[in-house]
Design an enzyme around this catalytic site. Structure first.
Site, short mmCIF file in Angstrom:
data_model
loop_
_atom_site.label_atom_id
_atom_site.label_comp_id
_atom_site.label_asym_id
_atom_site.label_seq_id
_atom_site.Cartn_x
_atom_site.Cartn_y
_atom_site.Cartn_z
N ASP A 72 1.60 0.08 -4.90
CA ASP A 72 0.41 0.20 -5.76
C ASP A 72 0.25 1.59 -6.39
OD1 ASP A 72 -0.38 1.42 -3.34
OD2 ASP A 72 -2.33 0.41 -3.26
N HIS A 73 0.64 2.65 -5.65
CA HIS A 73 0.49 4.02 -6.16
C HIS A 73 1.17 4.95 -5.17
CE1 HIS A 73 -2.54 4.38 -3.04
NE2 HIS A 73 -3.11 3.28 -3.52
N HIS B 155 -1.64 3.32 4.72
CA HIS B 155 -2.64 4.06 3.94
C HIS B 155 -2.89 5.40 4.61
CE1 HIS B 155 -6.36 5.10 1.91
NE2 HIS B 155 -6.21 4.08 1.10
N THR C 150 -5.71 1.69 -5.62
CA THR C 150 -5.36 0.26 -5.47
C THR C 150 -6.05 -0.59 -6.53
OG1 THR C 150 -5.29 0.56 -3.08
CG2 THR C 150 -5.24 -1.71 -3.88
N GLU D 250 0.81 -1.21 0.00
CA GLU D 250 0.00 0.00 0.00
C GLU D 250 0.86 1.27 0.00
OE1 GLU D 250 -3.37 0.44 -0.37
OE2 GLU D 250 -2.81 2.55 -0.35
C1 GP9 Z 1 -8.95 -0.72 0.36
C2 GP9 Z 1 -7.51 -0.59 0.00
C3 GP9 Z 1 -7.12 0.84 -0.18
O1 GP9 Z 1 -9.44 -2.02 0.40
O2 GP9 Z 1 -7.18 -1.40 -1.07
O3 GP9 Z 1 -7.58 1.37 -1.37
P1 GP9 Z 1 -6.99 2.75 -1.93
O4 GP9 Z 1 -7.68 3.87 -1.18
O5 GP9 Z 1 -5.50 2.78 -1.70
O6 GP9 Z 1 -7.33 2.74 -3.38
MN MN Z 2 -3.81 1.73 -2.29
#
Ligand code: GP9
Ligand code: MN
Length: 415
Positions: free
Chosen positions: A256-257, A197, A82, A38
């Protein structure tokens, strides 16, 4: 009809990069564990914050003989965050501009990584301790032919085991290995972490390094949650070794980003000790990619320019599964004849000579606007073409017209 598909197919075929025969099939038959880390950006790797190592375990992996670490690798997500990264990894297509494809096109036919692995005898799954409908995952995973979704209901969240958005990464990894022990091998699973996150909150006992000091509370706390996630990955590797699964698996991990948006440029500039330009903002979209292959002995740092669309062909080729006939925009990162070219969903792009951002063609060596902008021009056009092709496939649900390698029509369990 499928006439547009033919034009796109020709483009994709013309850009197909043959796999490196030395790498093709080197992970044949292994379990595949893909970990979405994340909000992990590459700038924290092999870096310090006020003298504290931020990712000690991942840093070790960058010098590990069984790990290929890609340090010139970009995230390509849009608003779907994500879920976009999942879409890109599964399909080697781009997400959509201005909306999340997981919501808008969950009824489409796809040739996903999970589907291809399923056809090759793999048990496929996703592990993520959030409610199954978040990002419309439960619906989209059917279209992607993911066989099993271990959502929050597969986990037991004890006291002190949740923070911020939900289950903490350490117990998540721990319980996930227990789940893996019961899956028929070979399996392919995608795990999605959660603790690192926004807003990057942690319980006191999980803070392993202090906060940074800047005008951005977000950046200040980011280093701590990244440090916690690094610890979680370390324990995950230990659990895998104890479970006996480690030797029979490859572990692919990617960010992921971004975690730190452009709104925090001032604080980032303070941390990086320079003023953040559009060039720097583009470079900050680098996320780490690790391909860990126990017993390989061939691991090294890879400076190959690539992006998330390249993960699907890279993994399939390592497993010895051909992708010549697949509709994908990425190419195998180990292929000697691939083109160094990365396209962002918003039209920015990176080549081995330039970065194009905010309508400026930058020189990649100096980070300054290039004296001659001409080298960017053909790539701007190519980027447009490729993004349009990807949109055309998704908007027209064109993959339903495509035959599978064995000549049979595409599968879509959701229909
Ligand atoms: C939620 C997690 C976070 O299940 O994958 O999502 P994001 O806000 O990073 O897109
Ligand atoms: Mn994410």
């Amino acid at each position: 009809d499928g006439t547009e598909l033919t034009e796109i197919e020709n483009y994709v075929k013309a850009n197909h990069a043959q796999p490196d025969p030395k790498m093709f099939g080197t992970a044949k038959g292994k379990n595949v564990i893909i970990v979405s880390l994340e909000s992990l950006q590459n700038f924290v790797i092999n870096n310090n914050m006020d003298g504290h190592e931020i990712t000690p375990f991942l840093n070790e992996l960058t010098n590990d003989k069984d790990t290929f670490y890609f340090d010139n690798f970009y995230q390509q997500t849009g608003l779907g965050k994500t879920s976009d990264s999942e879409f890109i990894v599964e399909n080697s297509l781009y997400g959509r501009n201005g909306s999340a494809v997981f919501f808008t096109h969950s009824g489409n036919t796809y040739n996903s990584l999970s589907e291809r692995l399923g056809e090759n005898g793999y048990a496929t799954s996703v592990m993520h301790a959030n409610s199954k409908s978040f990002w419309n995952r439960d619906i989209m995973y059917k279209a992607l032919n993911v066989q099993k979704f271990y959502d929050v209901d597969s986990y037991t969240i004890g006291e002190d085991e949740a923070v911020n958005w939900g289950m903490k990464d350490i117990p998540f990894f721990h319980q996930s290995v227990d789940l893996m022990k019961d899956i028929k091998q070979p399996f392919a699973t995608r795990m999605i972490t959660l603790t690192n996150h926004h807003p990057f909150d942690l319980d006191e006992q999980d803070k392993l390094i202090p906060e940074y000091t800047s005008n951005s509370n977000t950046l200040n706390k980011y280093f701590q949650t990244v440090r916690y996630m690094d610890e979680a990955v370390k324990e995950f590797f230990e659990d895998l070794k104890e479970s006996g699964l480690y030797e029979d698996s490859i572990i692919v991990m990617y960010g992921d980003h971004y975690g730190i948006s452009e709104n925090h440029n001032k604080a980032m500039g303070m941390y990086m000790d320079k003023e953040i330009t559009p060039f720097d903002n583009a470079e900050l979209q680098k996320v780490p990619l690790f391909i860990h292959m126990p017993g390989s002995g061939e691991g090294k740092q890879m400076h190959e320019l690539g992006g998330q669309v390249d993960i699907r062909p890279t993994i399939l080729h390592l497993l010895g599964i051909d992708t010549k006939a697949d509709m994908q925009f990425g190419s195998d990162l180990f292929s000697p004849d691939r083109e160094p070219f990365v396209i962002f969903r918003d039209g920015r792009l990176v080549t081995d000579k330039n970065i194009y951002a905010q309508e400026i063609c930058y020189d990649i060596e100096t980070g300054e606007p290039a004296s001659d902008a001409a080298p960017c021009k053909p790539y701007i056009e190519r980027a447009n073409t490729e993004l349009n092709y990807s949109d055309t496939i998704i908007n027209g649900d064109l993959l339903r017209f495509k035959e599978r390698p064995d000549g049979s029509p595409e599968l879509n369990e959701s229909k």
